[in-house]
Design a protein around this motif. Sequence first.
Motif, short mmCIF file in Angstrom:
data_model
loop_
_atom_site.label_atom_id
_atom_site.label_comp_id
_atom_site.label_asym_id
_atom_site.label_seq_id
_atom_site.Cartn_x
_atom_site.Cartn_y
_atom_site.Cartn_z
N LEU A 1 5.35 -0.50 5.60
CA LEU A 1 5.27 -0.89 4.30
C LEU A 1 4.02 -1.40 4.04
O LEU A 1 3.40 -1.13 2.92
CB LEU A 1 6.32 -1.87 4.02
CG LEU A 1 7.69 -1.32 3.65
CD1 LEU A 1 8.63 -2.45 3.41
CD2 LEU A 1 7.69 -0.41 2.38
N ASP A 2 3.58 -2.38 4.97
CA ASP A 2 2.18 -2.97 4.68
C ASP A 2 1.11 -1.83 4.69
O ASP A 2 0.06 -1.89 3.86
CB ASP A 2 1.56 -3.85 5.89
CG ASP A 2 0.60 -4.69 5.77
OD1 ASP A 2 0.08 -5.09 4.50
OD2 ASP A 2 -0.43 -4.35 6.83
N PHE A 3 1.10 -0.73 5.67
CA PHE A 3 0.21 0.19 5.50
C PHE A 3 0.08 1.18 4.20
O PHE A 3 -0.92 1.37 3.85
CB PHE A 3 0.35 1.28 6.85
CG PHE A 3 -0.53 2.38 6.75
CD1 PHE A 3 -1.64 2.15 7.32
CD2 PHE A 3 -0.06 3.60 6.52
CE1 PHE A 3 -2.58 3.40 7.42
CE2 PHE A 3 -0.85 4.62 6.35
CZ PHE A 3 -2.27 4.64 7.07
N LEU A 4 1.45 1.36 3.76
CA LEU A 4 1.31 2.29 2.61
C LEU A 4 0.92 1.66 1.25
O LEU A 4 0.04 1.80 0.52
CB LEU A 4 2.90 2.67 2.26
CG LEU A 4 3.55 3.43 3.31
CD1 LEU A 4 5.02 3.95 3.03
CD2 LEU A 4 2.64 5.00 3.39
N ILE A 5 1.21 0.20 1.32
CA ILE A 5 0.81 -0.72 0.31
C ILE A 5 -0.73 -0.91 0.07
O ILE A 5 -1.46 -0.68 -0.63
CB ILE A 5 1.64 -2.03 0.18
CG1 ILE A 5 2.75 -1.78 -0.13
CG2 ILE A 5 0.85 -2.91 -0.78
CD1 ILE A 5 3.84 -2.96 -0.27
N ARG A 6 -1.16 -1.14 1.53
CA ARG A 6 -2.74 -1.35 1.44
C ARG A 6 -3.25 0.22 1.08
O ARG A 6 -4.24 0.11 0.55
CB ARG A 6 -3.22 -1.76 2.82
CG ARG A 6 -3.00 -3.20 3.34
CD ARG A 6 -3.57 -3.30 4.52
NE ARG A 6 -3.18 -4.68 4.83
CZ ARG A 6 -3.97 -5.62 5.46
NH1 ARG A 6 -4.91 -5.31 5.44
NH2 ARG A 6 -3.32 -6.73 5.69
N THR A 7 -2.91 1.11 1.50
CA THR A 7 -3.43 2.60 1.16
C THR A 7 -3.37 2.56 -0.28
O THR A 7 -4.47 3.22 -0.87
CB THR A 7 -2.85 3.41 1.91
OG1 THR A 7 -2.81 3.42 3.26
CG2 THR A 7 -3.36 4.99 1.56
N ALA A 8 -2.39 2.54 -0.81
CA ALA A 8 -2.19 2.67 -2.19
C ALA A 8 -3.28 1.69 -3.15
O ALA A 8 -3.64 1.98 -4.15
CB ALA A 8 -0.80 2.13 -2.87
N LEU A 9 -3.30 0.39 -2.64
CA LEU A 9 -3.88 -0.71 -3.32
C LEU A 9 -5.56 -0.28 -3.35
O LEU A 9 -6.24 -0.47 -3.99
CB LEU A 9 -3.94 -2.01 -2.88
CG LEU A 9 -2.41 -2.81 -3.05
CD1 LEU A 9 -2.52 -3.97 -2.71
CD2 LEU A 9 -2.51 -2.86 -4.88
N ARG A 10 -5.78 0.30 -2.19
CA ARG A 10 -7.36 0.73 -2.00
C ARG A 10 -7.68 1.76 -2.78
O ARG A 10 -8.78 1.99 -3.48
CB ARG A 10 -7.65 1.52 -0.70
CG ARG A 10 -7.73 0.27 0.56
CD ARG A 10 -8.32 0.92 1.77
NE ARG A 10 -8.09 -0.05 2.89
CZ ARG A 10 -7.30 0.31 4.10
NH1 ARG A 10 -7.04 1.17 4.11
NH2 ARG A 10 -7.51 -0.87 4.88
N ARG A 11 -6.83 2.64 -3.21
CA ARG A 11 -7.07 3.74 -4.52
C ARG A 11 -7.19 3.34 -5.91
O ARG A 11 -8.19 3.89 -6.39
CB ARG A 11 -5.77 4.87 -4.02
CG ARG A 11 -6.23 5.32 -2.81
CD ARG A 11 -5.01 6.71 -2.68
NE ARG A 11 -5.49 7.43 -1.45
CZ ARG A 11 -4.82 8.51 -1.28
NH1 ARG A 11 -3.75 8.97 -1.70
NH2 ARG A 11 -4.88 9.12 -0.15
#
Length: 114
Positions: free
Chosen positions: A19-29
């Motif tokens: 979940l942390d990986f997915l959220i960080r990826t989404a927030l970067r975009r």
Amino acid sequence: MRIEPWQTPIMVMTGIIVLDFLIRTALRRWGDTVGGKRLRTAALGALTALVLAVGVAALGPDLADQLASVAAAVAGIVALWLTYRSYQALSVDGASRPAPDKQPEPATPAKPEH
């Protein structure tokens, strides 16, 4: 497949990492956009509600009520302490500032005598 009790913490940590990986990826975009900030605020509100609901369900209403009373007392003490510190800061700032000196009026030039 049967999950053993010792596997539960490993699966929970794996879920948190994914979940942390997915959220960080989404927030970067699109994390700095207005929609991203609103989504983040909504997600934090939903997470807070979920934690409170699970906490009340796990503890039971009686124990949750007692803990809420203790938490309110602690929050009141912290608020009182912060108010006192704010008052101290204001009184120290007010006492340490020198009173503004009165500016001397400019001397009027003397009229020459004829």
